[in-house]
Motif scaffolding. Structure first.
Motif, PDB file in Angstrom:
ATOM      1  N   ILE A 152       8.715-102.966  42.174  1.00 15.16           N
ATOM      2  CA  ILE A 152       8.952-102.364  43.493  1.00 15.16           C
ATOM      3  C   ILE A 152      10.377-101.818  43.531  1.00 15.16           C
ATOM      4  N   VAL A 153      10.519-100.563  43.932  1.00 13.27           N
ATOM      5  CA  VAL A 153      11.840 -99.934  43.961  1.00 13.27           C
ATOM      6  C   VAL A 153      12.260 -99.519  45.370  1.00 13.27           C
ATOM      7  N   GLY A 154      11.391 -99.725  46.355  1.00 11.07           N
ATOM      8  CA  GLY A 154      11.755 -99.348  47.711  1.00 11.07           C
ATOM      9  C   GLY A 154      10.865-100.009  48.737  1.00 11.07           C
ATOM     10  N   GLU A 155      11.446-100.312  49.895  1.00 12.00           N
ATOM     11  CA  GLU A 155      10.725-100.911  51.012  1.00 12.00           C
ATOM     12  C   GLU A 155      10.537 -99.838  52.079  1.00 12.00           C
ATOM     13  N   LEU A 156       9.295 -99.645  52.521  1.00 11.95           N
ATOM     14  CA  LEU A 156       8.977 -98.561  53.445  1.00 11.95           C
ATOM     15  C   LEU A 156       8.408 -99.114  54.746  1.00 11.95           C
ATOM     16  N   CYS A 157       8.322 -98.254  55.752  1.00 16.26           N
ATOM     17  CA  CYS A 157       7.791 -98.653  57.047  1.00 16.26           C
ATOM     18  C   CYS A 157       7.327 -97.419  57.798  1.00 16.26           C
TER      19      CYS A 157
ATOM     20  N   THR B 114      33.500 -83.205  64.789  1.00 16.76           N
ATOM     21  CA  THR B 114      32.221 -82.510  64.696  1.00 16.76           C
ATOM     22  C   THR B 114      31.278 -83.332  63.828  1.00 16.76           C
ATOM     23  N   PRO B 115      30.107 -83.733  64.349  1.00 17.83           N
ATOM     24  CA  PRO B 115      29.169 -84.549  63.561  1.00 17.83           C
ATOM     25  C   PRO B 115      28.700 -83.821  62.312  1.00 17.83           C
ATOM     26  N   ARG B 116      28.479 -84.606  61.243  1.00 16.41           N
ATOM     27  CA  ARG B 116      27.979 -84.061  59.977  1.00 16.41           C
ATOM     28  C   ARG B 116      26.623 -84.672  59.665  1.00 16.41           C
ATOM     29  N   PRO B 117      25.646 -83.857  59.209  1.00 16.33           N
ATOM     30  CA  PRO B 117      24.303 -84.395  58.939  1.00 16.33           C
ATOM     31  C   PRO B 117      24.270 -85.267  57.686  1.00 16.33           C
ATOM     32  N   VAL B 118      23.649 -86.432  57.829  1.00  9.80           N
ATOM     33  CA  VAL B 118      23.391 -87.341  56.712  1.00  9.80           C
ATOM     34  C   VAL B 118      22.014 -87.948  56.958  1.00  9.80           C
ATOM     35  N   ALA B 119      21.645 -88.910  56.143  1.00  9.03           N
ATOM     36  CA  ALA B 119      20.373 -89.617  56.329  1.00  9.03           C
ATOM     37  C   ALA B 119      20.540 -91.061  55.900  1.00  9.03           C
ATOM     38  N   ALA B 120      19.620 -91.898  56.351  1.00  7.13           N
ATOM     39  CA  ALA B 120      19.626 -93.308  55.958  1.00  7.13           C
ATOM     40  C   ALA B 120      18.971 -93.458  54.595  1.00  7.13           C
ATOM     41  N   ALA B 121      19.651 -94.107  53.665  1.00 10.48           N
ATOM     42  CA  ALA B 121      19.098 -94.315  52.328  1.00 10.48           C
ATOM     43  C   ALA B 121      18.027 -95.401  52.318  1.00 10.48           C
ATOM     44  N   ALA B 122      18.059 -96.276  53.309  1.00 17.87           N
ATOM     45  CA  ALA B 122      17.089 -97.364  53.453  1.00 17.87           C
ATOM     46  C   ALA B 122      17.121 -97.780  54.915  1.00 17.87           C
ATOM     47  N   ARG B 123      16.437 -98.868  55.262  1.00 18.53           N
ATOM     48  CA  ARG B 123      16.593 -99.367  56.628  1.00 18.53           C
ATOM     49  C   ARG B 123      18.033 -99.806  56.816  1.00 18.53           C
ATOM     50  N   LEU B 124      18.676 -99.243  57.827  1.00 24.17           N
ATOM     51  CA  LEU B 124      20.085 -99.529  58.064  1.00 24.17           C
ATOM     52  C   LEU B 124      20.269-100.224  59.407  1.00 24.17           C
ATOM     53  N   SER B 125      20.975-101.318  59.390  1.00 26.09           N
ATOM     54  CA  SER B 125      21.354-101.973  60.634  1.00 26.09           C
ATOM     55  C   SER B 125      22.496-101.194  61.283  1.00 26.09           C
ATOM     56  N   LEU B 126      22.316-100.816  62.534  1.00 24.65           N
ATOM     57  CA  LEU B 126      23.387-100.189  63.315  1.00 24.65           C
ATOM     58  C   LEU B 126      23.976-101.248  64.231  1.00 24.65           C
ATOM     59  N   ARG B 127      25.286-101.430  64.121  1.00 30.01           N
ATOM     60  CA  ARG B 127      25.928-102.539  64.817  1.00 30.01           C
ATOM     61  C   ARG B 127      26.876-102.064  65.916  1.00 30.01           C
TER      62      ARG B 127
END
Length: 290
Positions: free
Chosen positions: A126-131, A37-50
């Motif tokens: 700078i503490v974070g990169e956004l887009c 069963t999938p569990r909700p999470v979030a990306a902490a930054a830009r994440l490469s999905l491989r």
């Protein structure tokens, strides 16, 4: 008619490890499946999905900061199989890149690229990169004015307190995906990329539409299937080619992220050597009608 197997890009099932998502129970051949069963999470930054749980595996997509994800299963060595919440695309990413879903008032970045700062001043670290499309939480406190600039307190995905310039969050102008796609001109081409730090062809079209609440699937063939077929393209339609897509600026000109120039460029279909090759390979046009 024999039913088609679930699309492995969006339906989680691994015949080798016999792991599958719970929604596929009863739809897969053979026995010995472990349903998750999938569990909700979030990306902490830009994440490469491989494509596989290895750093040298191909990048298949990218999760944006704060983007909703579903955590499916781990490989036991620091890699997690996840699915993006909006386009339902699957890939492997490192466990350390995941965080809890944001809570409270959520803010969405409208700038193509931006940074978050440790304090309300451009000289702060700078503490974070956004887009474009990144999401964060509005922190308690007032907007701070400094040197004619306005700074908004936020909490970045992962919990870091930060400040962003108010223009980074300004509403976009008239809903014109073609105009927004054109703002990405000269952005580097990156296979699987989905941000102005680097993107691919379908990443560009997906971002340009999603900014206005028009959510397209991830890949070019999926986008072509999702749109209404048209024969005479106009501004904002998508042009499709084998494994490729571009956003039409009018009846002939197209903006697209491409590996020929390794950046986002504008081409005129049928004009010049590259434009002639594109026109010859065009498989059709699609229009958003939802």
């Amino acid at each position: 008619m024999v039913p088609l197997p679930p699309d492995p890009r969006t339906h989680a099932h691994h015949p080798e490890t016999r792991h599958a998502e719970e929604s596929l129970r009863g739809q897969l051949e053979g026995s010995g499946w472990t349903y998750v069963t999938p569990r909700p999470v979030a990306a902490a930054a830009r994440l490469s999905l491989r494509a596989a749980p290895r750093t040298d595996a191909a990048q298949v997509s990218e999760a944006l900061p704060g983007e909703a994800l579903e955590r499916l299963w781990d490989d036991g060595h620091g890699w997690v199989y996840v699915r993006t919440g909006q386009d339902r695309y699957l890939g492997w990413t490192r466990l350390g890149g995941l965080t809890a879903p944001p809570s409270g008032e959520t803010l969405t970045v409208t700038a193509l690229r931006a940074h978050a700062f440790a304090g309300p001043k451009v000289s702060q670290p700078i503490v974070g990169e956004l887009c474009l499309g990144a999401r964060m939480t509005r922190a308690p406190g007032e907007v701070v004015e400094e040197g004619g600039r306005r700074w908004v307190p936020v909490v970045l995905p992962g919990g870091t307190a930060a400040w962003v310039g108010e223009p980074v969050l300004s509403p976009l102008e008239d809903a014109d995906p073609a105009a927004l796609a054109l703002r990405f001109l000269d952005t580097p081409y990156v296979w699987g990329g989905r941000s102005a730090w680097g993107l691919d062809c379908s990443g560009l079209s997906q971002l340009a539409f999603a900014a206005f609440g028009q959510f397209l699937p991830r890949d070019a063939d999926q986008q072509q299937e999702a749109l209404t077929v048209v024969t005479a393209p106009q501004r904002g339609d998508l042009a499709f080619f084998p494994g490729h897509v571009g956003v039409m600026l009018d009846g002939q000109r197209m903006v697209h992220a491409n590996a020929t120039h390794m950046r986002v460029t504008v081409e005129t279909l049928g004009e010049g050597e590259y434009g002639q090759r594109l026109a010859a390979g065009c498989t059709g046009f699609g229009r958003w009608t939802a």
